[in-house]
Write an enzyme that holds these catalytic residues in place. Sequence first.
Site, PDB file in Angstrom:
ATOM      1  N   SER A 196      -0.618  -4.572  -0.730  1.00  0.00           N
ATOM      2  CA  SER A 196      -0.850  -3.486  -1.680  1.00  0.00           C
ATOM      3  C   SER A 196      -1.499  -3.947  -2.977  1.00  0.00           C
ATOM      4  O   SER A 196      -1.889  -3.110  -3.796  1.00  0.00           O
ATOM      5  CB  SER A 196       0.463  -2.771  -1.995  1.00  0.00           C
ATOM      6  OG  SER A 196       1.372  -3.646  -2.628  1.00  0.00           O
ATOM      7  N   LYS A 214       7.101   2.452  -7.446  1.00  0.00           N
ATOM      8  CA  LYS A 214       5.978   1.913  -8.206  1.00  0.00           C
ATOM      9  C   LYS A 214       5.585   2.846  -9.359  1.00  0.00           C
ATOM     10  O   LYS A 214       5.319   2.387 -10.484  1.00  0.00           O
ATOM     11  CB  LYS A 214       4.784   1.687  -7.277  1.00  0.00           C
ATOM     12  CG  LYS A 214       4.992   0.567  -6.266  1.00  0.00           C
ATOM     13  CD  LYS A 214       3.803   0.444  -5.334  1.00  0.00           C
ATOM     14  CE  LYS A 214       4.005  -0.686  -4.326  1.00  0.00           C
ATOM     15  NZ  LYS A 214       2.873  -0.828  -3.392  1.00  0.00           N
TER      16      LYS A 214
END
Length: 817
Positions: free
Chosen positions: A708, A751
């Site tokens: 990611s 996140k």
Amino acid sequence: MVRCFERPSHPTTQSSNHLTTQPSVTREPARSKRIEEVLPLLPVRENMVIFPYMMLPLLVGRERSVKAVEEAHATHRTLVLVAQKNDAVEDPMPEDLFAVGTVGELMQMLRLPDGNIRLVVEGLCRVRIVSYLQKEPYYKVRVQEILEPAESGLEIEALMRQALRQFEQIVQFGKSIPPDALITASNLDHPGRLGDIIASYLDLKVQEKQEILEIASPRERLLRLNVLLARELKILEFDRQIENKVREEVNESQKEYYLRERLKVIQEQLGERDSFTQEIEQLRQRVAEAGMTEEAQEKALKEIDRLEKMPPVAPEVVVIRTYLDWLLALPWNKQTPDHLDIKEAEQILDEDHYGLKKVKERVLEFLAVRQLTEQARGPILCFIGPPGVGKTSIGKSIARAMGRKFIRLSLGGVRDEAEIRGHRRTYIGSMPGRILQTIRRIGTKNPVFMLDEIDMLGLDFRGDPSAALLEALDPEQNNQFSDHYIEVPFDLSQVMFIATGNILDPVPYALKDRLEVIEFPGYIEDEKMNIARQFLVPKQIKEHGLTEKHIAFGDDALRTLIREYTREAGVRNLEREIASLCRKVAKNVASGQTKKVKVTPKVVAAFLGPRRFHFGVAEEKDEIAVATGLVWSELGGDIISIEVGIVQGKGKLILTGHMGEVMQESAEAAITYSRMYTQRFGVNGKFADKHDIHIHVPAAAIPKDGPSAGIAMVTAMVSALLKTPVRKDVAMTGEVTLRGKVLPIGGVKEKILAAHRAGIKEVILPKDNEKDLEDIPPYVRRDLKFHFVRHMDEVLQIALADGEALRRKSRRRKTPI
């Protein structure tokens, strides 16, 4: 090497449940086999000397002996069998052992539940111990074969006939020698082998047997054996005379037993019963009232009939009584009624736990189905998540909401299949498995049964416990669960099984297929704040004898505890820190201080010391070659700075910051795309041949992995090549391909919350992750600006300080080849 004899193909003689105590004898000619001169040594006691050509069982239990057997089994399957001079010596030294023994070959090996080992060994040849090479952890010795001279003639023939004649008389006296031993001995034409076999069956002292073993000459061995046989015959004649006298006295006791049996019949006719008979009747009555299945009732009555026919002092009586007690103690028809009020159950679940919507919804669905049909089977749920997120405690709440009893069984470290299914009744001290033991203890057949730490199940030579769980956790089979001890099926279909574990990977596939897995993610900061306010703070204040007059926790203080004093997926450490603050205040109260303590960040620092953890914050200014990425783990989300350095060199790629294999591959893909992209702006594609590229992710002590960070690496790389700053208020996450496509990632909720906490204003996400915004709290969505992208060009236009100018420039300039 020592040349000995290899066994023939005859198996060891066995009885129905155990190895015979008599040695079996080989009948075919031996074949040559080479044995190592250095072998492990097994001391033998119980007045036993092992001869060549013998095959007999041994029970090994001493630690040093067990290790010697394991070494032999793992190597050449041979070891030296030497008799002890004194059986009372528990840990024999070399001086406690004879110097001559027999090389034996392991034929069978069985590990018993108590840790002992049952062996079947066959003697191969005589050896003399030359030296002891090792004493720990087991004896290892160097041996030398004792060669047997070839002797024949009329004298040998006479000695063999005399030995056989006397051995036949001993067998006829009724000694515990099997008849086929005499047949085997009669068929032998080798004098040395005949002497060894006859000696092995005689009831001699260990020194006398050892004397025969140490005689290499067949002639001398037969001479000594004939002397011992003659003495044994004399002893047997005296035994018979004594036995005749004893039999006369025993007849009197038999008469007494007969009269007692007659008395029992008379008492039955008169309606009288002794205590044993009354107990039998009570057992039959209890079986009739226990509500057993037809098969279980038939089994119980059969055991009671066996018990009734036995004398009360028989050893088997205790075994049958214990079995019947277990059978009658199981809750065959006892169960608690389910509480099927959906609204009340939902209220109970919400009172005990914050969040966990999927778990609560699944329990309410089960209650709804039970409300509509009584035949609903108990679900097999599996809660997987990091420690401290409430997996075990939610099980107790589920039991309370359903009105059922709760039991918990920890599977951590269970390595024996018998712990799940139980031991068979042939073993001394056997009992049912832990599942039925727990069911008996709780006293109901439909509890909420939690199998804790299912991922910690072990596997060794005693079996696979996970395989034993397959039947218990299969809704199609567990109505006929079979325990080795109980021996009749028990219905577990009404039990609501809940398994818990930290990770799912160690759970075997077959077991995993029977579980309905529900993932428990780590708590985010807002959830921890709510849990602390609603549950942890009131609980700790009460447990420490305080009230609201003594202490009050502010939200800023709780947030400080969560961010700077704990780093975990659950709330266990947070509760400990709250308890620590309460203890400090309790000490002041006990000392006479009455002033109320308002817990603030300053008070937290004063009581608990400097902060222990740091959370990510946004960069203070736009910088070149530094991009802000978003990461996620079980401990929650955070932001990281990805740094790129380009220096003169030889084209090396340097990756630091404890990157995992996937993250390293993502970095290589990011570099390749960055080189292709920057060629549009005149960057020479061969610059990498003369420059070293260094990508670093700070907090190097923490392992990092996953794809990611791909778009953040590309952004930092392009910024370094084009000398263009990256915006400080933009954070990003997403996987990148060589063609520049941005692929979706996981952990979006954690996140985004980390970006919001760090002061980030804009977040770049893959387009396919737009659906994940539904899980984000509304106030967070209002404060952040989201960019959903499909290609890396869109990311650079947003993230770079002059990204729009670069976009226009790249349209006018052709890409160099």
